[in-house]
Design a protein around this motif. Structure first.
Motif, PDB file in Angstrom:
ATOM      1  N   PRO A 214      46.018  45.219  43.472  1.00 28.71           N
ATOM      2  CA  PRO A 214      45.305  44.306  44.365  1.00 28.71           C
ATOM      3  C   PRO A 214      43.960  44.894  44.794  1.00 28.71           C
ATOM      4  N   VAL A 215      42.992  44.030  44.982  1.00 28.80           N
ATOM      5  CA  VAL A 215      41.666  44.488  45.392  1.00 28.80           C
ATOM      6  C   VAL A 215      41.740  45.235  46.719  1.00 28.80           C
ATOM      7  N   ALA A 216      42.609  44.779  47.627  1.00 35.86           N
ATOM      8  CA  ALA A 216      42.739  45.448  48.922  1.00 35.86           C
ATOM      9  C   ALA A 216      43.229  46.888  48.758  1.00 35.86           C
ATOM     10  N   GLU A 217      44.135  47.115  47.826  1.00 36.35           N
ATOM     11  CA  GLU A 217      44.612  48.478  47.589  1.00 36.35           C
ATOM     12  C   GLU A 217      43.498  49.343  47.000  1.00 36.35           C
ATOM     13  N   LEU A 218      42.700  48.762  46.123  1.00 38.14           N
ATOM     14  CA  LEU A 218      41.581  49.506  45.551  1.00 38.14           C
ATOM     15  C   LEU A 218      40.557  49.851  46.625  1.00 38.14           C
TER      16      LEU A 218
END
Length: 383
Positions: A214-218
């Motif tokens: 997920p972009v949030a994790e990145l």
């Protein structure tokens, strides 16, 4: 001038470039898109030797003579790298001589396009350049590339660059994060490139995943990674979020009707996510084929290009099957290849011999467990 008109559906970089080159070669061309002049916001980059000669320096925001990369070992890659100025690129791909239709395409066939209001546009050749939209719901299930990045000033980003002009990929785990382990979460890498005279994009990237990170994790990983260099990111000038499918629904894009061009037509390398430069390079070839009344599909997809595409699909299957530690070892082997082998695999979509040579060299450099995984994934070819 060719007597055969053409229609291009989709005004992203691939479609706009194709319409531009068709008009340049005297082909009557119609470009259909619901938002013809929408601003491109993604960061597009390419190896400098991939940029076609018909584009001038106005389309380049930054250029480096070389890049660094780090997997197990740090590598210096003496191959020029360019980041596009998206505003300049869009402006350079002008639509003079193009019949522009601002409407949504409801039905796209090999010889006609029907828009939402029911208007039928006909032509001898239709190119579908809508990217993931051409695949509809199936694109949502495809392996994706995701990323999160911020733009900082060059001085603030200097610790990450560590003396390099740009960093193509740094696969090392963040200094203050957990090390990559075989049964751990998918790895990601740092991508650090200049996007202007005093602007560096620092981006944490998941190269390919299903599901992708997920972009949030990145974003969290990037924060941890930059903290290891004493960078807070509080003064970020811009933030970029990336998520797009890297594989199209058909393993044989040359058989699709109408003919696709661009990301959804097999012009994106599924093992890297790069495709804009390839579309720019081949737009002129496609346009010349139409102008000369040749079979555009046959010109764009000679036998060698078909075989390279099949090999790239197997390469994507391999990447999806590697564990985090094997992924880093794989890229360490790839980054150690001679430049000509890297170029063949990354940039030349019809160089069958070069692609096979690169794949053999990587295989030979790997440890036995990783080789076993590669063989298993290559034989099954499951994506």
């Amino acid at each position: 001038m060719s007597g055969q008109a053409a229609i291009v559906v989709g005004a992203g970089p691939s479609g706009r470039a194709l319409a531009h080159r068709l008009a340049h070669h005297g082909v009557p061309v119609t470009l259909i898109d619901s938002r013809i002049e929408r601003r491109w916001t993604a960061t597009y980059a390419a190896w400098t030797d991939e940029v076609p000669a018909w584009l001038d320096d106005s389309v380049i925001a930054a250029r480096t003579a070389s890049v660094a990369a780090h997997a197990v070992h740090r590598r210096h890659i003496p191959r020029g790298y360019s980041v596009f100025d998206t505003v300049g690129l869009q402006r350079r791909l002008h639509l003079d001589g193009v019949n522009v239709v601002e409407a949504r395409a409801r039905h796209v066939a090999p010889d006609r396009v029907i828009t939402d209001e029911g208007t039928v546009h006909r032509a001898g050749t239709v190119f579908d350049c809508r990217g993931a939209a051409a695949d509809g719901p199936s694109a949502r299930a495809a392996p994706r590339q995701t990323a999160f990045g911020i733009v900082l000033g060059r001085e603030e980003a200097a610790p990450v660059l560590d003396g390099a002009e740009a960093v193509l990929m740094d696969w090392r785990a963040p200094r203050h994060g957990s090390p990559w382990c075989p049964r751990g979460a998918a790895p990601s890498f740092l991508y650090a490139v200049p996007v202007g005279d005093d602007a560096i994009l620092l981006e944490e990237t998941c190269l390919i995943g299903r599901p992708a990170l997920p972009v949030a994790e990145l974003a969290d990983r990037l924060t941890i990674r930059l903290a290891g260099h004493g960078i807070t990111g509080d003064r970020a000038r811009h933030r970029e979020r990336v998520s797009f499918p890297v594989l199209i629904s058909s393993p044989t894009p040359w058989r699709l009707e109408p003919l696709r061009f661009g990301a959804a037509g097999g012009f994106m390398n599924p093992t890297t996510g790069y495709g804009v430069a390839t579309a720019l390079r081949w737009a002129d070839t496609a346009a010349r084929a139409v102008a000369d009344d040749e079979d555009a599909s046959a010109v764009l997809w000679p036998w060698r290009a078909q075989q390279v595409w099949r090999l790239r699909l197997r390469g994507a299957a391999v990447l999806l099957g590697l564990d985090p530690v094997q992924t880093v070892r794989f890229f360490d082997a790839f980054l150690a290849l001679p430049i000509e082998s890297q170029r063949s695999y990354l940039s030349e979509r019809a160089d069958l011999r070069g692609t096979l040579t690169a794949m053999r060299r990587v295989f030979a450099a790997l440890d036995q467990p990783t080789r076993t995984t590669l063989v298993r994934r290559t034989m099954t070819g499951r994506i």
